[in-house]
Scaffold this active site. Structure first.
Site, mmCIF file in Angstrom:
data_model
loop_
_atom_site.group_PDB
_atom_site.id
_atom_site.type_symbol
_atom_site.label_atom_id
_atom_site.label_comp_id
_atom_site.label_asym_id
_atom_site.label_seq_id
_atom_site.Cartn_x
_atom_site.Cartn_y
_atom_site.Cartn_z
ATOM 1 N N GLU A 96 -27.346 20.321 86.364
ATOM 2 C CA GLU A 96 -27.372 18.859 86.158
ATOM 3 C C GLU A 96 -27.843 18.082 87.385
ATOM 4 O OE1 GLU A 96 -23.455 17.730 84.849
ATOM 5 O OE2 GLU A 96 -23.563 18.961 83.049
ATOM 6 N N GLU A 119 -24.739 25.777 76.480
ATOM 7 C CA GLU A 119 -23.392 25.181 76.360
ATOM 8 C C GLU A 119 -23.217 24.482 75.015
ATOM 9 O OE1 GLU A 119 -22.245 22.802 79.729
ATOM 10 O OE2 GLU A 119 -23.257 24.116 81.171
HETATM 11 C C1 XIL Z 1 -16.382 21.526 81.756
HETATM 12 C C2 XIL Z 1 -15.189 22.369 81.322
HETATM 13 O O1 XIL Z 1 -15.391 22.788 79.995
HETATM 14 C C3 XIL Z 1 -13.936 21.549 81.415
HETATM 15 O O2 XIL Z 1 -12.804 22.335 81.078
HETATM 16 C C4 XIL Z 1 -13.800 20.992 82.827
HETATM 17 O O3 XIL Z 1 -12.703 20.154 82.874
HETATM 18 C C5 XIL Z 1 -15.052 20.223 83.218
HETATM 19 O O4 XIL Z 1 -16.187 21.051 83.065
HETATM 20 N N1 XIL Z 1 -21.399 20.711 81.656
HETATM 21 C C6 XIL Z 1 -21.180 21.858 82.376
HETATM 22 C C7 XIL Z 1 -19.860 22.537 82.299
HETATM 23 O O5 XIL Z 1 -22.130 22.393 82.987
HETATM 24 O O6 XIL Z 1 -19.529 23.210 83.496
HETATM 25 C C8 XIL Z 1 -18.765 21.578 81.928
HETATM 26 O O7 XIL Z 1 -17.553 22.303 81.751
HETATM 27 C C9 XIL Z 1 -19.139 20.805 80.691
HETATM 28 C C10 XIL Z 1 -20.395 19.997 80.916
#
Ligand code: XIL
Length: 374
Positions: free
Chosen positions: A168, A283
């Site tokens: 990101e 994701e």
């Molecule tokens: C999220 C987790 O799922 C949560 O449990 C945590 O509190 C925050 O991070 N993008 C990403 C992931 O790349 O690492 C994130 O994961 C969700 C959004």
């Protein structure tokens, strides 16, 4: 789950744009009737039959404390990414310390269950430890970052399917001409922090497959189109400079009602493929916060979005793997970050909070089954 319920799902899916495979669903119903859930074709096997990999992001605590959930994960997933354990917050209790216990536990779990292991993430501005702010500055940021990367990548050298090296790094709203997000890494080091990170990861494990991972690349909106252009231009320049980058992770946190199968996104997928990069849907989940309360209708709309999106992206053969972010609504981060205004439990994943397969689970199976073979 009762045969009656499964047939209901079959009917619901029959109403989608998808061709409902009644026979598959009926034999699924028969298998479930016998209580033999494990007789069903696992998603990892369906994916493998098309040359694809299916898996999910899971944290240790959900596997450790929940044997039934763990059984579903080990049966369905061909790849696992630690949801939390390899982020700085978890790995770096102090500036001079590394705590690999969580990551190592998950790695052992994948080995026991013949699952591939994926690393997430070496560089991100979120999930940083509390000491970061008072310790890291323009003078030491680069050495702290590169030291972190070489230690962590060396620790897992030869063990990873792939690494999300940088996560990101773009935000159009920050209004820079290169589209980069204004993070501490950018402020302290400059835009070259990204290529430096890839070089450090490559040096630490020359055989590792290295990904750049990004969100909001899918919607057919103006801001996402700007983001796609910015990411593509940046990645193209990295490739030209010979930076060791091998793939793009497209996060795919989708809203059920969003248009995520438009021509601009399609062109982007092709352009990324033409650069010789692999693509991972890294994701995936489908947010139901704006959908009506009715669970059957909601599940149908979520399932439709899964099917539509996956059928679309899987036409691009550069897409090599699909990972959902979590596997069951019992643990989804969407419950914490994107709850419904009416307070009803969210249903964004493939198994509901009772660990029953949802309509989305069958939709994903069908999209995988119908994908062109790799
Ligand atoms: C999220 C987790 O799922 C949560 O449990 C945590 O509190 C925050 O991070 N993008 C990403 C992931 O790349 O690492 C994130 O994961 C969700 C959004």
């Amino acid at each position: 789950m009762k045969r009656r319920d499964l047939l209901k799902i079959a009917v619901v899916l029959g109403g989608t744009a998808a061709v409902a495979r009644q026979s598959t669903l009926c034999s699924a119903a028969a298998a479930l009737d016998g209580g033999a859930k494990d007789e069903l074709m696992a998603l990892r096997d369906v994916a493998a039959s098309r040359g694809l990999i299916f898996g999910a992001a899971i944290p240790k605590k959900n596997l450790f404390g929940d044997p039934l959930f763990s059984r579903i994960v080990s049966r369905q997933c061909g790849i696992l990414v630690p949801e939390l354990e390899l982020k700085w917050e978890a790995l770096r209790p102090a500036p001079d310390q590394f705590d690999f216990r969580g990551g190592d536990w998950l790695y052992e779990y994948t080995q026991t269950n013949h699952i591939l292991f994926r690393g997430h993430t070496l560089v991100w501005e979120a999930a940083l430890p509390t000491w970061f702010e008072r310790t890291v500055n323009a003078r030491n940021a680069k050495s702290i970052l590169l030291d972190h990367i070489s230690n962590v990548v060396r620790h897992y050298a030869g063990k990873m399917h792939s690494w999300d090296v940088v996560n990101e790094a773009f935000r159009i709203e920050d209004a820079r001409s290169d589209g980069l997000k204004s993070t501490p890494w950018l402020q302290f080091i400059g835009p070259e922090y990204i290529e430096a990170a890839f070089h450090a990861a490559h040096e630490a494990d020359p055989k590792a497959t290295l990904f750049y991972n990004e969100n909001w690349l899918e919607p057919e909106t103006e801001v996402s189109e700007k983001k796609r252009r910015a990411v593509l231009a940046f990645v193209t320049s990295l490739k030209k400079k010979g930076v060791p980058i091998h793939g793009l992770g497209i996060q795919s946190h989708l809203f059920a009602e969003a248009n995520v199968t438009g021509p601009n996104f399609q062109r982007f997928l092709q352009e990324v493929a033409d650069l010789g990069l692999a693509i991972v849907i890294s994701e995936l989940d489908v947010r139901d916060k704006n959908l009506p309360a009715n669970v059957e209708l909601r599940d149908r709309l979520v399932a439709e979005q899964y099917y539509k999106y996956l059928s679309f992206v899987l036409r691009c053969k550069a897409v090599k793997a699909v990972l959902t972010w979590g596997l069951s609504d019992r643990y989804t981060w969407i419950a914490r970050s994107q709850g419904r205004p009416d307070g009803l439990p969210v249903r964004p994943l493939l198994y509901d909070a009772n660990l029953e397969p949802t309509a989305a689970r069958w939709a994903v199976q069908r999209a995988l089954e119908q994908a062109p073979a790799r």
